[in-house]
Design a protein around this motif. Structure first.
Motif, PDB file in Angstrom:
ATOM      1  N   GLY A 120       0.829  -1.205   0.000  1.00 56.96           N
ATOM      2  CA  GLY A 120       0.000   0.000   0.000  1.00 56.96           C
ATOM      3  C   GLY A 120       0.860   1.249   0.000  1.00 56.96           C
ATOM      4  O   GLY A 120       1.975   1.267  -0.539  1.00 56.96           O
ATOM      5  N   TYR A 121       0.354   2.296   0.622  1.00 51.82           N
ATOM      6  CA  TYR A 121       1.078   3.566   0.681  1.00 51.82           C
ATOM      7  C   TYR A 121       2.226   3.479   1.677  1.00 51.82           C
ATOM      8  O   TYR A 121       2.113   2.847   2.729  1.00 51.82           O
ATOM      9  CB  TYR A 121       0.134   4.697   1.084  1.00 51.82           C
ATOM     10  CG  TYR A 121      -0.797   5.143  -0.023  1.00 51.82           C
ATOM     11  CD1 TYR A 121      -0.494   6.236  -0.816  1.00 51.82           C
ATOM     12  CD2 TYR A 121      -1.979   4.454  -0.288  1.00 51.82           C
ATOM     13  CE1 TYR A 121      -1.342   6.638  -1.827  1.00 51.82           C
ATOM     14  CE2 TYR A 121      -2.830   4.842  -1.297  1.00 51.82           C
ATOM     15  CZ  TYR A 121      -2.509   5.949  -2.066  1.00 51.82           C
ATOM     16  OH  TYR A 121      -3.348   6.343  -3.075  1.00 51.82           O
ATOM     17  N   GLN A 134      -3.678   1.758   6.544  1.00 54.10           N
ATOM     18  CA  GLN A 134      -3.863   2.122   5.157  1.00 54.10           C
ATOM     19  C   GLN A 134      -5.213   2.811   4.962  1.00 54.10           C
ATOM     20  O   GLN A 134      -6.139   2.615   5.751  1.00 54.10           O
ATOM     21  CB  GLN A 134      -3.783   0.880   4.273  1.00 54.10           C
ATOM     22  CG  GLN A 134      -2.397   0.244   4.245  1.00 54.10           C
ATOM     23  CD  GLN A 134      -1.357   1.119   3.572  1.00 54.10           C
ATOM     24  OE1 GLN A 134      -1.670   1.938   2.701  1.00 54.10           O
ATOM     25  NE2 GLN A 134      -0.106   0.975   4.001  1.00 54.10           N
ATOM     26  N   LEU A 148      -6.896   2.124  -1.997  1.00 49.70           N
ATOM     27  CA  LEU A 148      -5.873   1.095  -2.207  1.00 49.70           C
ATOM     28  C   LEU A 148      -6.025   0.412  -3.556  1.00 49.70           C
ATOM     29  O   LEU A 148      -5.036  -0.027  -4.155  1.00 49.70           O
ATOM     30  CB  LEU A 148      -5.947   0.055  -1.087  1.00 49.70           C
ATOM     31  CG  LEU A 148      -5.423   0.494   0.274  1.00 49.70           C
ATOM     32  CD1 LEU A 148      -5.595  -0.624   1.283  1.00 49.70           C
ATOM     33  CD2 LEU A 148      -3.974   0.906   0.187  1.00 49.70           C
TER      34      LEU A 148
END
Length: 453
Positions: free
Chosen positions: A207-208, A224, A230
């Motif tokens: 994810g980020y 997240q 996502l």
């Protein structure tokens, strides 16, 4: 002198001895010998004293020569000191003139030096905090020496500043993929494929990601964002070069994503309601269970009634069939008695058809009242904490305030669907009762026509 004293001492001894000898017929020859010895010693001591005086005079002349030499050296050093003072003053004047000449020669170069140092310092800060540094490391080291320099920058140093600024601008417009070590939340590190979107975001299969300039590490977010965000990140990871896809960008370079990790989820909000919130949730579940059971039962009853409407001559085991059975048993009764019998049969069926509907209604009314109770309890706890700890730290009161607000929200959230479900179940039951009333009225009407005939 020592020999003289020794001689005198010997003479004295000798005199005593001589005296003693005279008393015992002393020897005159021995006395003459002693006298000669004393005279000889006196002459020897005089020579020694003269020699010593000569040595003292010679040493005095040497000391005077050394003293005169030291005076001459002191005068020479004082003269040298005066010359050095004059030379130092001349050098100071020359340095001041040269510094003025240098400042005049530098002209606008001095201003340029200040601008270069300031630009280098600002560039170091922006480069260290930039996500580009997660891919291209060590870019700020060259600029750090330029920012700390105290002399005019060279052409190479100016080019390094230019290259640093140009690299930052160029890389900020690129979507780049590279391999990097990611510091996991449990303390381990793992190498993963990272995609950098300009100077805005870092994403991977997890994810980020967040880049920490202090430790120069890449780390996944503690929490997240939502699933649809996502999905955009995953689609970007799967996109090949030259293709396009939609993607959610954090324009604040991770600040919004960090704030997102501090935002409470619905589950956390629910647990903040405490015991009152759990009771409201239990009431909601109970109401839905009762509603589902009643809807299933009413649906089955409606199906049986519709089947019975197609075959009125053969009463079955359903509300309408039981009413038809009452009619079959009382065909010979007059209209009034038959009507009473049918009304009695409908009244017997009504409790079973309307069973549980009032409970749903009561639960829908209790839920907001419990929410109000939780609000009151939360405010009471808040004021108690204000009394004990004051209002200096809002975090102390946060739990009670959350309970006061969340329970009200939970009560309304539970009441609204329960009211809706109650309306649906009540409508279904009324439709069943309406069919029974309609068929009962039809039977009475048909029976009345037969009597008139």
């Amino acid at each position: 002198m020592k020999k003289l004293f020794k001689g005198l001492a010997a003479a004295a001894v000798f005199t005593v001895s001589a005296g003693a000898a005279l008393n015992a017929h002393a020897d005159t020859a021995a006395l003459d010998k002693i006298l000669q010895q004393v005279k000889a010693d006196r002459i020897s001591e005089g020579k020694i004293n003269k020699q010593r005086e000569q040595e003292f005079l010679s040493a005095r002349a040497d000391k005077q020569a050394l003293f005169n030499k030291a005076k001459r050296e002191l005068a020479a050093e004082e003269a040298r000191g005066d010359r050095l003072k004059k030379q130092y003053a001349q050098n100071e004047a020359t340095l001041a003139a040269k510094e003025a000449e240098l400042e005049q020669a530098k002209g606008t170069l001095g201003e340029m030096f200040g601008v270069v140092r300031r630009a280098a310092s600002e560039t170091i800060g922006s480069i260290e905090a930039s996500l580009v540094s997660a891919e291209h490391k060590g870019r700020e080291e060259v600029l750090r020496s330029l920012a700390a320099a105290k002399e005019l920058p060279t052409t190479r140093e100016l080019e390094e500043l230019w290259i640093g600024l140009q690299t930052e601008m160029t890389e900020s417009a690129k979507v780049s993929t590279f391999d990097a070590e990611i510091a996991q939340l449990n303390g381990d590190t793992a190498t993963a494929r990272v995609t950098r979107i300009g100077n805005f975001n870092l994403i991977s299969d997890q994810g980020y990601l967040i880049y920490h300039p202090e430790t120069k590490q890449i780390q996944p977010l503690g929490r997240q964002p939502d699933g649809y965000v996502l999905d955009g990140a995953k689609s970007l990871q799967a996109t090949s070069a030259g293709s396009y896809t939609s993607f959610y960008v954090d324009p604040t370079r991770g600040s919004i994503l960090r704030l997102n990790t501090q935002k409470a989820t619905l589950e956390e909000y629910f647990h903040e309601g405490g015991t009152v919130g759990y009771i409201i949730a239990a009431l909601l579940v109970l109401g839905f269970v009762i509603a589902i059971i009643r809807l299933v039962d009413l649906t089955l009853t409606t199906g049986k009634i519709k089947s019975q409407l197609k075959n009125l001559d053969a009463p079955g085991n359903n509300p309408l069939g039981r009413i038809l059975a009452v009619y079959a048993e009382n065909k010979n009764q007059d209209v009034e008695n038959l009507e009473l019998k049918l009304d009695e049969a409908i009244l017997r069926e009504t409790p079973r058809i309307e069973a549980g509907i009032n409970i749903i209604k009561i639960l829908a009314a209790i839920a907001p009242l419990l929410g109000l109770l939780g609000t009151v309890v939360g405010m009471i706890l808040t004021f108690q904490q204000i009394t004990l700890f004051g209002t200096g730290d809002p975090k102390i009161m946060a739990g009670s305030i959350s309970m006061a607000l969340v329970t009200t929200a939970l009560g309304l959230i539970a009441a609204l669907p329960l009211i809706l479900v109650h309306a649906i179940v009540a409508g279904r039951s009324k439709s069943v009762l309406h069919i029974l009333d309609e068929q009962s009225a039809g039977i009475i009407a048909a029976h009345a026509e037969k009597e008139k005939a």
